[in-house]
Design a protein around this motif. Structure first.
Motif, mmCIF file in Angstrom:
data_model
loop_
_atom_site.group_PDB
_atom_site.id
_atom_site.type_symbol
_atom_site.label_atom_id
_atom_site.label_comp_id
_atom_site.label_asym_id
_atom_site.label_seq_id
_atom_site.Cartn_x
_atom_site.Cartn_y
_atom_site.Cartn_z
ATOM 1 N N THR A 1 0.809 -1.229 0.000
ATOM 2 C CA THR A 1 0.000 0.000 0.000
ATOM 3 C C THR A 1 0.832 1.264 0.000
ATOM 4 O O THR A 1 0.316 2.337 -0.270
ATOM 5 C CB THR A 1 -0.888 0.046 1.251
ATOM 6 N N GLY A 2 2.103 1.168 0.352
ATOM 7 C CA GLY A 2 2.888 2.363 0.614
ATOM 8 C C GLY A 2 2.560 2.872 2.009
ATOM 9 O O GLY A 2 1.632 2.390 2.668
ATOM 10 N N ASN A 3 3.315 3.823 2.463
ATOM 11 C CA ASN A 3 3.138 4.354 3.814
ATOM 12 C C ASN A 3 1.951 5.321 3.853
ATOM 13 O O ASN A 3 2.030 6.422 3.307
ATOM 14 C CB ASN A 3 4.410 5.070 4.275
ATOM 15 N N PRO A 4 0.859 4.934 4.520
ATOM 16 C CA PRO A 4 -0.306 5.821 4.576
ATOM 17 C C PRO A 4 -0.080 7.063 5.433
ATOM 18 O O PRO A 4 -0.851 8.013 5.361
ATOM 19 C CB PRO A 4 -1.397 4.935 5.181
ATOM 20 N N TYR A 5 0.986 7.078 6.235
ATOM 21 C CA TYR A 5 1.275 8.213 7.108
ATOM 22 C C TYR A 5 2.180 9.244 6.439
ATOM 23 O O TYR A 5 2.393 10.325 6.985
ATOM 24 C CB TYR A 5 1.909 7.741 8.422
ATOM 25 N N ALA A 6 2.704 8.921 5.270
ATOM 26 C CA ALA A 6 3.623 9.829 4.565
ATOM 27 C C ALA A 6 3.018 11.219 4.353
ATOM 28 O O ALA A 6 3.696 12.219 4.618
ATOM 29 C CB ALA A 6 4.073 9.218 3.242
ATOM 30 N N PRO A 7 1.750 11.341 3.913
ATOM 31 C CA PRO A 7 1.191 12.688 3.745
ATOM 32 C C PRO A 7 1.060 13.447 5.064
ATOM 33 O O PRO A 7 1.233 14.667 5.107
ATOM 34 C CB PRO A 7 -0.184 12.449 3.119
ATOM 35 N N ILE A 8 0.780 12.723 6.139
ATOM 36 C CA ILE A 8 0.653 13.374 7.448
ATOM 37 C C ILE A 8 2.027 13.877 7.903
ATOM 38 O O ILE A 8 2.157 15.009 8.368
ATOM 39 C CB ILE A 8 0.041 12.424 8.496
ATOM 40 N N ILE A 9 3.048 13.025 7.753
ATOM 41 C CA ILE A 9 4.410 13.422 8.125
ATOM 42 C C ILE A 9 4.841 14.637 7.298
ATOM 43 O O ILE A 9 5.400 15.599 7.837
ATOM 44 C CB ILE A 9 5.404 12.252 7.946
ATOM 45 N N ALA A 10 4.564 14.618 6.003
ATOM 46 C CA ALA A 10 4.914 15.762 5.141
ATOM 47 C C ALA A 10 4.187 17.019 5.604
ATOM 48 O O ALA A 10 4.772 18.104 5.654
ATOM 49 C CB ALA A 10 4.581 15.449 3.685
ATOM 50 N N LEU B 1 3.088 17.664 8.671
ATOM 51 C CA LEU B 1 3.672 18.100 9.939
ATOM 52 C C LEU B 1 4.972 18.858 9.695
ATOM 53 O O LEU B 1 5.217 19.901 10.306
ATOM 54 C CB LEU B 1 3.927 16.893 10.853
ATOM 55 N N ARG B 2 5.788 18.352 8.794
ATOM 56 C CA ARG B 2 7.050 19.034 8.475
ATOM 57 C C ARG B 2 6.779 20.424 7.917
ATOM 58 O O ARG B 2 7.479 21.379 8.259
ATOM 59 C CB ARG B 2 7.880 18.205 7.501
ATOM 60 N N LYS B 3 5.745 20.549 7.083
ATOM 61 C CA LYS B 3 5.395 21.868 6.538
ATOM 62 C C LYS B 3 4.945 22.820 7.643
ATOM 63 O O LYS B 3 5.109 24.023 7.532
ATOM 64 C CB LYS B 3 4.299 21.742 5.482
ATOM 65 N N GLN B 4 4.383 22.270 8.710
ATOM 66 C CA GLN B 4 3.968 23.083 9.853
ATOM 67 C C GLN B 4 5.145 23.416 10.769
ATOM 68 O O GLN B 4 4.967 24.103 11.770
ATOM 69 C CB GLN B 4 2.894 22.349 10.668
ATOM 70 N N ALA C 1 18.257 5.764 3.767
ATOM 71 C CA ALA C 1 17.530 5.767 2.494
ATOM 72 C C ALA C 1 16.125 5.181 2.633
ATOM 73 O O ALA C 1 15.289 5.360 1.743
ATOM 74 C CB ALA C 1 18.313 4.994 1.439
ATOM 75 N N ASP C 2 15.844 4.491 3.733
ATOM 76 C CA ASP C 2 14.521 3.897 3.957
ATOM 77 C C ASP C 2 13.522 4.879 4.571
ATOM 78 O O ASP C 2 12.345 4.544 4.733
ATOM 79 C CB ASP C 2 14.639 2.666 4.873
ATOM 80 N N LEU C 3 13.987 6.063 4.932
ATOM 81 C CA LEU C 3 13.133 7.034 5.628
ATOM 82 C C LEU C 3 12.451 7.994 4.658
ATOM 83 O O LEU C 3 12.919 8.213 3.542
ATOM 84 C CB LEU C 3 13.965 7.829 6.634
ATOM 85 N N LEU C 4 11.361 8.572 5.118
ATOM 86 C CA LEU C 4 10.681 9.621 4.358
ATOM 87 C C LEU C 4 11.594 10.841 4.253
ATOM 88 O O LEU C 4 12.442 11.062 5.131
ATOM 89 C CB LEU C 4 9.371 10.016 5.061
ATOM 90 N N PRO C 5 11.404 11.650 3.224
ATOM 91 C CA PRO C 5 12.229 12.854 3.084
ATOM 92 C C PRO C 5 12.125 13.766 4.314
ATOM 93 O O PRO C 5 11.048 13.971 4.854
ATOM 94 C CB PRO C 5 11.631 13.554 1.855
ATOM 95 N N GLY C 6 13.281 14.264 4.745
ATOM 96 C CA GLY C 6 13.321 15.224 5.844
ATOM 97 C C GLY C 6 13.323 14.633 7.232
ATOM 98 O O GLY C 6 13.457 15.364 8.217
#
Length: 173
Positions: free
Chosen positions: A111-120, A122-125, A144-149
């Motif tokens: 499915t991919g990481n469903p939390y990626a948009p939430i993490i992104a 939060l980082r924008k905040q 390299a396994d982590l989400l950007p940032g």
């Protein structure tokens, strides 16, 4: 609507629904003629906060800690509160900051990481997201396994101690 956008919208709507339901569950609704009287106002001017994201806590599919980080960041912006919010992911919650490929392998899904948009979001905040090196070593994950940032700390427990010694308040959602 494309699937990644739909997933993001569902998560954002879930965040909004959780915020509203949390407010509604906090206390019974006062009658229209009986407004709420606040006895102890909480006028924060500065707050450094660390969220200890070491376990799974959900309302539906939404991680409670991520939602609290979002709500707190919104309050900082609305009330002009200075300070920093840090989310330290480790232990049973470490997988939440993996990129899609690593998430799928770790969770045995496609499915991919469903939390990626939430993490992104939060980082924008302005929320700093950290992953524990010890948890990464235990699972054989690399940077390299982590989400950007996402930043890697030297160890979550020591990091939590360090931040508390610096005056951060720890939230354990």
């Amino acid at each position: 609507m494309n699937p990644p956008f739909r997933k993001t919208m569902q998560l954002l709507l879930g965040c909004a629904a959780l915020a509203l339901s949390a407010q509604a569950m906090a206390a019974p609704a006062p009658a229209a003629a009986d407004p709420i009287h606040v006895d102890i106002p909480v006028p924060l001017k500065h707050a450094d906060v660390v969220f200890n994201m070491d376990h799974r806590a959900f309302v539906g599919d939404l991680p409670v800690g991520m939602n609290y980080m979002h709500l707190l960041a919104m309050r900082y912006a609305k009330d002009h509160i200075t300070g920093k919010i840090i989310g330290v992911f480790h232990g049973a919650g470490a997988y939440m900051v993996l990129n899609d490929k690593a998430y799928d392998a770790a969770r045995h899904v496609k499915t991919g990481n469903p939390y990626a948009p939430i993490i992104a979001g939060l980082r924008k905040q302005g929320v700093q997201i950290e992953e524990c090196r010890v948890s990464m070593m235990a699972h054989h994950w690399g940077n390299a396994d982590l989400l950007p940032g996402v930043l890697v700390n030297g160890g979550a427990v020591a990091r939590l101690i360090e931040l508390q010694q610096q005056g951060y308040v720890q939230i354990q959602p």
